[in-house]
Design an enzyme around this catalytic site. Structure first.
Site, PDB file in Angstrom:
ATOM      1  N   TYR A  43      12.710 -11.804   0.808  1.00  0.00           N
ATOM      2  CA  TYR A  43      12.535 -10.416   0.355  1.00  0.00           C
ATOM      3  C   TYR A  43      12.401  -9.587   1.618  1.00  0.00           C
ATOM      4  O   TYR A  43      11.632  -9.932   2.519  1.00  0.00           O
ATOM      5  CB  TYR A  43      11.280 -10.288  -0.518  1.00  0.00           C
ATOM      6  CG  TYR A  43      10.948  -8.851  -0.890  1.00  0.00           C
ATOM      7  CD1 TYR A  43      11.726  -8.156  -1.811  1.00  0.00           C
ATOM      8  CD2 TYR A  43       9.861  -8.192  -0.304  1.00  0.00           C
ATOM      9  CE1 TYR A  43      11.428  -6.833  -2.144  1.00  0.00           C
ATOM     10  CE2 TYR A  43       9.558  -6.880  -0.632  1.00  0.00           C
ATOM     11  CZ  TYR A  43      10.346  -6.206  -1.555  1.00  0.00           C
ATOM     12  OH  TYR A  43      10.049  -4.901  -1.879  1.00  0.00           O
TER      13      TYR A  43
ATOM     14  N   ASP B 168      12.919 -11.752   9.956  1.00  0.00           N
ATOM     15  CA  ASP B 168      12.003 -10.853   9.263  1.00  0.00           C
ATOM     16  C   ASP B 168      10.615 -11.489   9.342  1.00  0.00           C
ATOM     17  O   ASP B 168      10.272 -12.370   8.543  1.00  0.00           O
ATOM     18  CB  ASP B 168      12.447 -10.654   7.813  1.00  0.00           C
ATOM     19  CG  ASP B 168      11.522  -9.695   7.078  1.00  0.00           C
ATOM     20  OD1 ASP B 168      10.423  -9.417   7.603  1.00  0.00           O
ATOM     21  OD2 ASP B 168      11.879  -9.243   5.980  1.00  0.00           O
TER      22      ASP B 168
ATOM     23  N   LYS C 179       2.880  -5.325   8.330  1.00  0.00           N
ATOM     24  CA  LYS C 179       1.683  -5.994   7.788  1.00  0.00           C
ATOM     25  C   LYS C 179       0.601  -6.282   8.834  1.00  0.00           C
ATOM     26  O   LYS C 179      -0.099  -5.381   9.254  1.00  0.00           O
ATOM     27  CB  LYS C 179       2.100  -7.266   7.031  1.00  0.00           C
ATOM     28  CG  LYS C 179       3.023  -6.901   5.834  1.00  0.00           C
ATOM     29  CD  LYS C 179       2.919  -7.793   4.664  1.00  0.00           C
ATOM     30  CE  LYS C 179       3.847  -7.307   3.559  1.00  0.00           C
ATOM     31  NZ  LYS C 179       3.523  -7.612   2.247  1.00  0.00           N
TER      32      LYS C 179
HETATM   33  C1  LIG Z   1       9.190 -10.548   4.532  1.00  0.00           C
HETATM   34  C2  LIG Z   1       9.062  -9.138   4.076  1.00  0.00           C
HETATM   35  N1  LIG Z   1       9.891  -8.202   4.563  1.00  0.00           N
HETATM   36  C3  LIG Z   1       9.804  -6.906   4.195  1.00  0.00           C
HETATM   37  C4  LIG Z   1       8.869  -6.511   3.271  1.00  0.00           C
HETATM   38  C5  LIG Z   1       8.777  -5.081   2.858  1.00  0.00           C
HETATM   39  O1  LIG Z   1       7.660  -4.527   3.433  1.00  0.00           O
HETATM   40  P1  LIG Z   1       7.001  -3.168   2.847  1.00  0.00           P
HETATM   41  O2  LIG Z   1       6.432  -3.525   1.528  1.00  0.00           O
HETATM   42  O3  LIG Z   1       5.994  -2.800   3.884  1.00  0.00           O
HETATM   43  O4  LIG Z   1       8.101  -2.179   2.750  1.00  0.00           O
HETATM   44  C6  LIG Z   1       7.975  -7.444   2.738  1.00  0.00           C
HETATM   45  C7  LIG Z   1       6.958  -7.048   1.756  1.00  0.00           C
HETATM   46  O5  LIG Z   1       6.229  -7.835   1.233  1.00  0.00           O
HETATM   47  C8  LIG Z   1       8.088  -8.795   3.147  1.00  0.00           C
HETATM   48  O6  LIG Z   1       7.281  -9.736   2.655  1.00  0.00           O
END
Ligand SMILES: Cc1ncc(COP(=O)(O)O)c(C=O)c1O
Length: 457
Positions: free
Chosen positions: A152, A245, A273
């Site tokens: 995700y 990511d 995060k």
């Molecule tokens: C691996 C990863 N990338 C991107 C995102 C998206 O981040 P945001 O919710 O801060 O937009 C998340 C959200 O949980 C994530 O787990």
């Protein structure tokens, strides 16, 4: 029966949450500001949080293992983070004119990624992956990119897609542009043959592969040995970039995130995060060569709130003073104890469930049918957003969550798909882990009865 009893007890325990939800629903779709946060019969509404504890508006106290969907490796309201926010606010909340603190934070991030040269800041994980993909496309001059399934990457168009069992695509949302998706290829995790085939089917067309180095949006699925190295090699052989990511692994899986943990040096790293301890802070990190595209204004990266002083200060405190190299051992050890404790109880009660853990994270999967997929193959099946949805017993997962809440534990984010995980922060204690396991010892007995009843129906 168990599920109904637990739901009734939840409703009885949380009348003020219900009131708050009713009110919110009048002015907000579903009464929540991220679709993931809705929960049936109603979400729990929070009043405050500190350390490993969180209190809802009804005054119920919980030990929180969700840590803001994994943001809070530092734990709730870490005193240094709180003080930083208070002090920083007195110096202004935003300038949108450069200031010195952003370079200090960039330097701190680069200490964790010493093979990288430069950083640009954003305000979320979604923004970060959006800019990283655009940068990779701009740099390579190629439009198509590969998303590794099970990952995700946020809420922008081209990543809002899953592969189905038969290789078709399923969009997570209406309104996503079909045209944007035309330039997307999805490939299963841990499958280098499929990756090679995808490159061959799109010769000289792939700009980048974006992957979560550990899949943390389908529970916890680590990469197979050598996968990430070989993936990097494959990308480079085909003239593509590798984007890690690290939104959920950065400053969590190790001081230097997944790059350090697996000793891999991708081309672009996405962070958010944990680096911001809960304030909206994201960053993408890359080489001077690739970032040159932004420097020359050939790839555009903008944002009013980027590098706002409060987030910069919080990031600095978090990385420099709080999540220092020496703090990781304790939560990792506590996590191993928790995972081992779960596994022992699952075995003792012969529950159709399995636990996977890594670093500060762990997850328990409640399985629909233990016979269908042999244990050693399960990780492969979970490693796709569809696979996990199909294999999980959502009733048992929900009963687990509600029963743990009854014991004053929020074990994982409110979800019945087992697609999230717990986070052990640096503020969790041995006593927190012991209480978590005592609670699961009782819950496991209840779940065993529930499973037995289901089989007998
Ligand atoms: C691996 C990863 N990338 C991107 C995102 C998206 O981040 P945001 O919710 O801060 O937009 C998340 C959200 O949980 C994530 O787990």
């Amino acid at each position: 029966m168990l599920l109904q009893r637990l739901e009734a007890a939840y409703v009885a325990r949380t009348p003020k949450s219900k009131q708050a939800h009713d009110r919110a629903q009048r002015v907000t779709p579903s009464g929540v500001h991220s679709n993931f946060r809705n929960f049936d019969p109603h979400p729990t509404f929070i009043d405050r949080a500190e350390g490993s504890r969180i209190w809802d508006v009804d005054g119920n106290e919980y030990i929180d293992f969700t840590m803001g969907f994994g943001c809070l490796m530092a734990g709730h309201a870490h005193p240094e983070v709180v003080k930083t926010i208070q002090d920083a606010a007195t110096r202004g909340t935003i300038y949108a004119i450069p200031h010195e603190r952003s370079a200090l934070l960039a330097e701190e991030i680069l200490k964790r990624y010493p093979f990288m040269d430069q950083v640009r800041f954003t305000n979320s994980g979604s923004e970060t992956t959006m800019h990283a993909i655009r940068l990779a496309r701009g740099y390579t001059g190629r439009e198509t990119f590969i998303k590794v399934d099970g990952g995700y990457h946020g809420a922008h168009d081209p990543v809002m897609v899953w592969a189905t069992e038969d290789g078709e695509r399923d969009m997570l949302s209406q309104g996503v542009s079909e045209k944007a998706l035309a330039a997307l290829v999805t490939v299963p995790f841990n499958d280098l043959e499929a990756m090679e085939a995808a490159f061959k089917a799109n010769p000289d067309a792939i700009s980048a592969v974006i992957v979560e180095p550990v899949l943390l949006n389908v529970g916890v699925i680590p990469p197979e040995e050598g996968y990430l190295h070989q993936l990097l090699d494959l990308c480079h052989r085909h003239g593509a970039l590798l984007i890690f990511d690290e939104v959920k692994t950065g400053a969590k899986l190790a001081y230097g995130g997944a790059c350090e943990f697996y000793d891999v040096q991708p081309d672009i790293v996405c962070l958010a995060k944990a680096i911001g301890s809960g304030v909206p802070l994201g960053a993408f990190v890359s080489s001077k060569e690739i970032m040159g595209k932004i420097e020359r204004d050939e790839v555009f990266h903008t944002g009013t709130y980027n590098s706002n002083p409060i987030c910069m200060e919080v990031g600095l405190t978090t990385l420099k003073n709080v999540l220092t190299k020496d703090v990781y051992e304790k939560p990792f050890d506590l996590n191993s104890q928790l995972v081992d404790g779960y596994n022992a109880l699952i075995k003792q009660h012969d529950l159709p469930a399995m636990t996977v853990g890594i670093g500060p994270n762990g997850n328990v999967y409640f399985l629909k049918d233990t016979q269908d997929v042999p244990l050693e193959d399960r990780a492969k099946h979970f490693a796709s957003n569809h696979g996990i949805f199909d294999l999980i017993d959502h009733d048992v997962a929900k009963a687990y969550l509600l029963a743990m809440l009854e014991h004053g534990i929020i074990p994982v984010p409110f979800s019945v798909t087992c697609s999230e995980q717990w986070t052990i922060s640096i503020q969790h204690t041995q006593a927190d882990i012991d209480r978590h396991l005592e609670a699961f010892a009782d819950v496991a007995v209840q779940l065993k009865e529930m499973v037995a009843e289901k089989v007998n129906v």
